[in-house]
Write a protein that holds these residues in place. Structure first.
Motif, PDB file in Angstrom:
ATOM      1  N   ARG A  12     -17.784 -34.484 -27.385  1.00 59.14           N
ATOM      2  CA  ARG A  12     -18.237 -33.094 -27.315  1.00 59.14           C
ATOM      3  C   ARG A  12     -18.583 -32.732 -25.878  1.00 59.14           C
ATOM      4  N   GLU A  13     -18.076 -31.616 -25.431  1.00 61.91           N
ATOM      5  CA  GLU A  13     -18.414 -31.130 -24.090  1.00 61.91           C
ATOM      6  C   GLU A  13     -18.644 -29.632 -24.169  1.00 61.91           C
ATOM      7  N   LYS A  14     -19.841 -29.216 -23.847  1.00 55.43           N
ATOM      8  CA  LYS A  14     -20.156 -27.786 -23.872  1.00 55.43           C
ATOM      9  C   LYS A  14     -19.444 -27.085 -22.736  1.00 55.43           C
ATOM     10  N   SER A  15     -19.191 -25.785 -22.919  1.00 54.63           N
ATOM     11  CA  SER A  15     -18.582 -25.038 -21.805  1.00 54.63           C
ATOM     12  C   SER A  15     -19.617 -24.909 -20.681  1.00 54.63           C
ATOM     13  N   GLU A  16     -19.132 -24.515 -19.540  1.00 52.92           N
ATOM     14  CA  GLU A  16     -20.015 -24.546 -18.352  1.00 52.92           C
ATOM     15  C   GLU A  16     -20.960 -23.353 -18.270  1.00 52.92           C
ATOM     16  N   TYR A  17     -22.086 -23.593 -17.611  1.00 57.71           N
ATOM     17  CA  TYR A  17     -22.988 -22.510 -17.212  1.00 57.71           C
ATOM     18  C   TYR A  17     -22.895 -22.351 -15.699  1.00 57.71           C
TER      19      TYR A  17
END
Ligand SMILES: Cc1cc2nc3c(=O)[nH]c(=O)nc-3n(C[C@H](O)[C@H](O)[C@H](O)COP(=O)(O)OP(=O)(O)OC[C@H]3O[C@@H](n4cnc5c(N)ncnc54)[C@H](O)[C@@H]3O)c2cc1C
Ligand code: SF4
Length: 480
Positions: A12-17
């Motif tokens: 799992r990798e969240k999208s960037e901030y």
């Protein structure tokens, strides 16, 4: 299921901030729209479960496994059609929903859940970019007219659904712009208002009439509305704030969170405020009382306004960072949340009771606090006890009260139409969303109590289904 081993292969990798050092200097959105490659990879983690609990966790029953599969195969139009079938505002939930679906994702039992919210955002932003979203006014009108009062997510969802069914819909809003809390509560760094305007423009082209600056009951009687329209849906939110009745509450420098956030949003829109009305954190020591999401929004605003320091205190104990026995999967758990605003700085403290506000010449200077502990009484109910000798003070020249909301405003529509209330003070309806007055329906926070955008959308959709049924005898609109 596109890739049978996706959940084993991809983490799992969240999208960037945007980086903290950059984003605290402005009010632009913190969240970046995920890149196509990223979304395709993350969607491959979805196992297309036989019993998809994500679907159970989502109040609007989004077709999550189906659109994850479509994303994996880059069938973006199909993904959009599936998403569009259940959600009137995916560009909003894709940005700010706490994603109950992710907490009930089957993969979450022994791994990290699928990035459902990010995938949703990728689909809807792709759809806007590629021009999939066009105005589709109904081919036939029924001749029935409906007034929707309030233009928050519940009102927008109800209006959209009823317009799709061919009714003539007019939305009345007391603010100068459409959106409710989406526009005048949630800060721009979580949701830029151009996102909202983009959707409103489509809805206008589809035939919904929006009338702003009209406060129903105050400058337009609800009874008049009732006579003029075949049905009325009230979706006025739940805005009576919980106060903190401590000594010194009358000092200058103590404000409710919504007063602070609404003003901040209006200032970003370009509105000017005189010095005596301005609520600004610049150069101030800020304390936010209340550890929830609204409080976190205030923390983010205070940092952007240039506060010297920001402390957020909460009376309840610090929640656990991972699930406890009280919140087993697939329940939505009460966990320690670190929002993007918390990543930007400030202190947080729990089990803190505010005892007193002190000041000089009418201006707030500090707050006196004490630590508390919770124990269970003989009946198993939690009781709060002050810890002897744990008193302390926090210097403060701006305090924001983010203690939640009690119920809808009881004057105005509720009073005029003599609507029955439930035991919590919200508008009471029957199972078909009809209030105690025939032909008047209620939806959203006004009926449910302060909740989430996704629940407001669900409420608006259900109310629309029942209004359609009330007017036409049956309804093709979804009742989820
Ligand atoms: C600061 C804050 C941050 C939040 N952040 C999130 C988040 O990140 N994610 C999430 O899922 N949820 C969030 N929520 C909760 C969410 O915004 C609400 O649950 C949701 O907006 C409720 O929608 P609604 O349509 O019922 O009411 P509202 O959004 O409150 O809209 C009600 C509308 O009715 C109008 N109105 C009221 N009375 C009248 C009248 N007499 N005549 C005409 N118009 C009237 C109001 O002006 C308002 O525009 C947040 C709430 C707050 C307060
Ligand atoms: S529960 Fe999780 S893995 Fe299963 S279908 Fe839903 S998103 Fe995919």
């Amino acid at each position: 299921m596109g890739d049978v081993k996706g959940f084993l292969r991809v983490k799992r990798e969240k999208s960037e901030y945007r980086p903290v050092c950059e984003r605290v200097k402005d009010f632009s959105e913190v969240n970046l729209v995920p890149k196509e490659k990223h979304s395709v990879e993350q969607a491959s983690r979805c196992m297309d479960c036989g019993t998809p609990f994500c679907h159970w966790g989502c109040p609007i029953g989004n077709y999550i496994p189906e659109w994850n599969d479509a994303v994996f195969h880059k069938h973006w139009k199909k993904a959009f059609d599936l998403l569009n079938a259940t959600n009137n505002l995916p560009e909003i939930t894709g940005r700010i929903c706490p994603a109950p679906c992710e907490y009930s994702c089957v993969l979450g039992i022994n791994d990290d859940p699928v990035t459902v919210r990010d995938d949703e955002l990728a689909v809807i932003e792709y759809a806007f970019k590629k021009g999939f979203i066009k105005a589709h006014p109904p081919k036939k009108r029924t001749g029935k007219s409906i007034a929707v009062v309030g233009s928050g997510p519940a009102g927008i969802a109800a209006a959209d659904q009823l317009n799709k069914a061919g009714h003539n819909v007019t939305v009345f809003e007391r603010d100068n712009k459409i959106g409710g809390i989406l526009r005048y509560g949630i800060p721009d760094f979580k949701l830029e208002k151009s996102i909202l305007d983009r959707r409103i423009n489509v809805l206008k082209k589809e035939g919904i009439v929006f009338k702003t600056g009209i406060n129903i009951s105050t400058n337009y009687k609800a009874e008049k509305l009732r006579k003029k329209f075949d049905a009325v849906c009230i979706a006025c939110g739940s805005r009576a704030p919980r106060d903190l009745k401590a000594e010194g509450r009358e000092l200058r420098g103590i404000y409710f969170a919504m007063d602070y956030l609404i003003q901040s949003n209006l200032r970003i829109e370009g509105q000017k405020f005189s010095k005596d009305r301005l609520i600004d954190a610049k150069g101030k020591k800020v304390v936010v009382i209340g550890g929830g999401d609204t409080g976190a929004d205030c923390v983010g605003v205070a940092h952007r306004q240039g506060a010297i320091c920001v402390t957020q205190i909460e009376i309840m104990p610090k929640p656990s960072a991972c699930r406890t026995n009280d919140y087993p999967w697939p329940k939505y758990p009460m966990l320690l949340k670190t929002s993007t605003s918390h990543e930007e700085g400030g202190e947080r403290d729990w089990s803190v009771l505010t005892k007193k506000f002190s000041g000089q010449a009418g201006e707030l200077k500090k707050i006196s606090c004490v630590r508390v502990e919770f124990q269970k009484d003989s009946k198993g109910c939690p009781t709060m006890k002050e810890k002897a000798g744990s008193e302390f003070e926090i210097e403060a020249d701006l305090v924001i009260l983010a203690l939640g909301f009690l119920h809808p405003e009881k004057t105005g529509i509720i009073e005029e139409l003599k609507l029955d209330l439930d035991s919590r003070g919200n508008v009471k309806t029957d199972a078909d969303f009809m209030t105690s007055q025939k032909g008047i329906f209620a939806a959203g926070d006004m009926r449910r109590g302060q909740s989430l955008v996704v629940w407001a959308i669900s409420e608006g959709r259900k109310a629309a289904h029942n209004i359609d049924k009330f007017l036409m005898g049956s309804s093709c609109l979804s009742d989820i």
